[in-house]
Design an enzyme around this catalytic site. Sequence first.
Site, PDB file in Angstrom:
ATOM      1  N   GLN A  95       0.853  -1.196   0.000  1.00  0.00           N
ATOM      2  CA  GLN A  95       0.000   0.000   0.000  1.00  0.00           C
ATOM      3  C   GLN A  95       0.889   1.246   0.000  1.00  0.00           C
ATOM      4  O   GLN A  95       1.805   1.384   0.816  1.00  0.00           O
ATOM      5  CB  GLN A  95      -0.913   0.016   1.231  1.00  0.00           C
ATOM      6  CG  GLN A  95      -1.934   1.164   1.195  1.00  0.00           C
ATOM      7  CD  GLN A  95      -2.960   1.095   2.330  1.00  0.00           C
ATOM      8  OE1 GLN A  95      -2.815   0.310   3.267  1.00  0.00           O
ATOM      9  NE2 GLN A  95      -3.993   1.908   2.242  1.00  0.00           N
ATOM     10  N   HIS A 101      -8.477   1.475  -1.185  1.00  0.00           N
ATOM     11  CA  HIS A 101      -8.854   1.377  -2.602  1.00  0.00           C
ATOM     12  C   HIS A 101      -8.788  -0.075  -3.041  1.00  0.00           C
ATOM     13  O   HIS A 101      -7.956  -0.849  -2.571  1.00  0.00           O
ATOM     14  CB  HIS A 101      -7.958   2.247  -3.485  1.00  0.00           C
ATOM     15  CG  HIS A 101      -6.498   2.079  -3.236  1.00  0.00           C
ATOM     16  ND1 HIS A 101      -5.853   2.668  -2.176  1.00  0.00           N
ATOM     17  CD2 HIS A 101      -5.554   1.365  -3.907  1.00  0.00           C
ATOM     18  CE1 HIS A 101      -4.572   2.348  -2.204  1.00  0.00           C
ATOM     19  NE2 HIS A 101      -4.357   1.542  -3.237  1.00  0.00           N
TER      20      HIS A 101
HETATM   21  P1  AMP Z   1      -1.326   0.994  -3.644  1.00  0.00           P
HETATM   22  O1  AMP Z   1       0.136   0.758  -3.907  1.00  0.00           O
HETATM   23  O2  AMP Z   1      -2.127  -0.260  -3.491  1.00  0.00           O
HETATM   24  O3  AMP Z   1      -1.535   1.963  -2.486  1.00  0.00           O
HETATM   25  O4  AMP Z   1      -1.902   1.671  -4.945  1.00  0.00           O
HETATM   26  C1  AMP Z   1      -1.888   3.045  -5.167  1.00  0.00           C
HETATM   27  C2  AMP Z   1      -2.123   3.244  -6.633  1.00  0.00           C
HETATM   28  O5  AMP Z   1      -2.544   4.586  -6.829  1.00  0.00           O
HETATM   29  C3  AMP Z   1      -0.891   3.029  -7.522  1.00  0.00           C
HETATM   30  O6  AMP Z   1      -1.177   1.987  -8.449  1.00  0.00           O
HETATM   31  C4  AMP Z   1      -0.695   4.382  -8.198  1.00  0.00           C
HETATM   32  O7  AMP Z   1      -0.293   4.247  -9.531  1.00  0.00           O
HETATM   33  C5  AMP Z   1      -2.084   5.010  -8.086  1.00  0.00           C
HETATM   34  N1  AMP Z   1      -2.154   6.453  -8.053  1.00  0.00           N
HETATM   35  C6  AMP Z   1      -1.491   7.302  -7.228  1.00  0.00           C
HETATM   36  N2  AMP Z   1      -1.878   8.575  -7.455  1.00  0.00           N
HETATM   37  C7  AMP Z   1      -2.819   8.524  -8.430  1.00  0.00           C
HETATM   38  C8  AMP Z   1      -3.613   9.499  -9.093  1.00  0.00           C
HETATM   39  N3  AMP Z   1      -3.515  10.800  -8.809  1.00  0.00           N
HETATM   40  N4  AMP Z   1      -4.484   9.087 -10.050  1.00  0.00           N
HETATM   41  C9  AMP Z   1      -4.589   7.778 -10.353  1.00  0.00           C
HETATM   42  N5  AMP Z   1      -3.883   6.804  -9.758  1.00  0.00           N
HETATM   43  C10 AMP Z   1      -3.001   7.171  -8.811  1.00  0.00           C
END
Ligand code: AMP
Length: 115
Positions: A95, A101
């Site tokens: 995360q 999410h």
């Molecule tokens: P996690 O590593 O499970 O917390 O996933 C976070 C995800 O959010 C990653 O896959 C990022 O690429 C994505 N992410 C971060 N900032 C944004 C943003 N502004 N719009 C779309 N995706 C994002």
Amino acid sequence: MSDPNCVFCKIATRTIAADEVARDDRAVAFRDLNPQAPHHVLVIPTAHATHLSEFTAEQPAADLAHLFALAAKIGARLGRDGYRLVVNEGASAGQSVFHLHVHVLAGRAMQWPPG
Ligand code: AMP
């Protein structure tokens, strides 16, 4: 509730733009900036929650069910041959954004275990 320092809260309140694919009164779905599959969508609760473990009482559990129902609906739409839902719960699980999410991944064959 919204956290002014949280990037996903800013997307939920439309303070910053995202490539939205769905929105309702409790959740928003948008395309991941760094996609790991041909289709990679994130589904978030509109209200700030950091972890799955916050969803314990009766009403929050209903919100969690709503989140997964929306994720499944989007997965079915994007993944003709199936899809994967992922929640990275905690930094050691990967995360990086601390607003709960669900990743919806579809459009390619996927291995198990994920590594
Ligand atoms: P996690 O590593 O499970 O917390 O996933 C976070 C995800 O959010 C990653 O896959 C990022 O690429 C994505 N992410 C971060 N900032 C944004 C943003 N502004 N719009 C779309 N995706 C994002």
